[in-house]
Scaffold this motif. Structure first.
Motif: not given
Length: 348
Positions: A221-232
């Motif tokens: 349930l903990i998802i890492y985002l490569n960027e803090v963007t809408y697509e991510e």
């Protein structure tokens, strides 16, 4: 062809048959010069198109009255508000502001620090790039007693001024809000490196809230985002909602990715907040516009900017330059809106 050469005080002195020192003092309204001469000099200077060389004067005084600002990107509402706060305070004090962007690239951050250093800025306000794990490129400023204020995204181990919120407490508040709304399986969007303390502290607050209320910690349930963007945010939301046992709550690291979660859920026929409660972070304008409106955590960007600029100005006024490891914490609060308005129940 026009002569583009700048007019100097020597040119004015020659025209008026006065000494250059008299011209200099007259332009500064010095009390040793008569009002008649001051008026005559200023009128002639204006007619000749004279411009004072502010840069040369500032270099002589070793204070360019310029604050360098280095941020990830000015396109984010939080960052633009932060910059606005810096400019408001700087301008009132007669300081200019140079704005540069790292675009969340470590190498760009290194390059931009060189640019600011070579521009002889008087002080620096910086929010770190997401990729940054080494801050040695900022040492050049401290070596010259140029104050640095890290703001929002700050390094864990670099002794200088810092202005921030308590991200641990904010992460705890956001998660506990969802728990109080009845959520049992709360997901979290996470980003950044362990070097910085912004996202890692929010994650720590999230984990502590789950533990306090005896809810299981599920790594999927903990998802890492490569960027803090809408697509991510969209990508992470699809991952969560594709799970065999999907979450009933999401604590997103910012409002942009929180909005992405709302829109993905709606397109998949998942009701927000009845089936999935969502809370974001920052209180960006988009959090008001989205339907349902996004619950969020306030992040006082303008106040952060004003506070950062004030610290730099205070540094110049202070006779003591030793205690620069000052940390200023600003308050946050939960703004509950429609996206988390599930059935309330009391937890003892």
């Amino acid at each position: 062809m026009k002569d583009n050469k700048d007019v100097t005080i020597y040119d004015i002195a020659k025209k008026l048959n006065l000494s250059s020192s008299t011209i200099s003092r007259a332009l500064k309204d010095h009390k040793s010069i008569s009002e008649k001469t001051i008026s005559r000099v200023k009128k002639t200077a204006q007619e000749m198109g004279y411009r004072p060389n502010i840069l040369a004067a500032s270099l002589r005084s070793k204070n360019t009255k310029t604050i360098g600002v280095l941020v990830p990107t000015i396109s984010q509402p939080f960052i633009s508000s932060l910059i606005s706060g810096i400019e408001i305070t700087a301008q009132k004090a007669g300081y200019n502001v140079i704005i540069t962007q790292s675009h969340d690239s470590y190498q760009e951050e290194v390059n931009k620090t060189k640019t600011l250093y070579n521009s002889r800025v008087s002080g620096v306000v910086c929010s770190l790039a997401m990729q940054t794990q080494n801050t040695s490129h900022f040492q050049q400023f401290l070596n010259k007693n140029i104050p640095i204020v890290f703001v929002d995204r700050v390094p864990k181990n670099f002794n200088t001024y810092k202005v921030m919120i308590n991200n641990y407490t904010a992460g705890f508040k956001a998660t506990e809000h969802l728990i109080f709304k009845g959520c049992k399986r709360i997901a979290h969007f996470y980003a950044g490196s362990e070097f910085g303390n912004l996202y890692s502290e929010r994650k720590r607050g999230y984990l502590h809230a789950l533990k306090k209320h005896h809810l299981p910690i599920d790594k999927e349930l903990i998802i890492y985002l490569n960027e803090v963007t809408y697509e991510e945010g969209k990508r992470a939301s699809h991952i969560l909602l594709d799970l065999k046992n999907p979450p009933d709550g999401i604590f997103s690291l910012n409002d942009t990715t929180g909005v992405a979660a709302i829109q993905v859920a709606k397109k998949r026929g998942i009701k927000v907040p009845q089936d999935l409660a969502i809370i974001g972070f920052n209180n960006d304008p988009i959090s008001h516009i989205i339907d349902p409106s996004l619950s969020t955590i306030t992040n006082p960007a303008i106040k952060m900017g004003k506070t950062s600029a004030k610290i730099i100005l205070k540094h110049f006024d202070s006779t003591e330059k030793n205690d620069i490891a000052e940390i200023t914490f600003l308050n946050t609060e939960v703004l509950a809106r429609e996206s988390s308005n599930k059935i309330n129940f009391k937890i003892s």
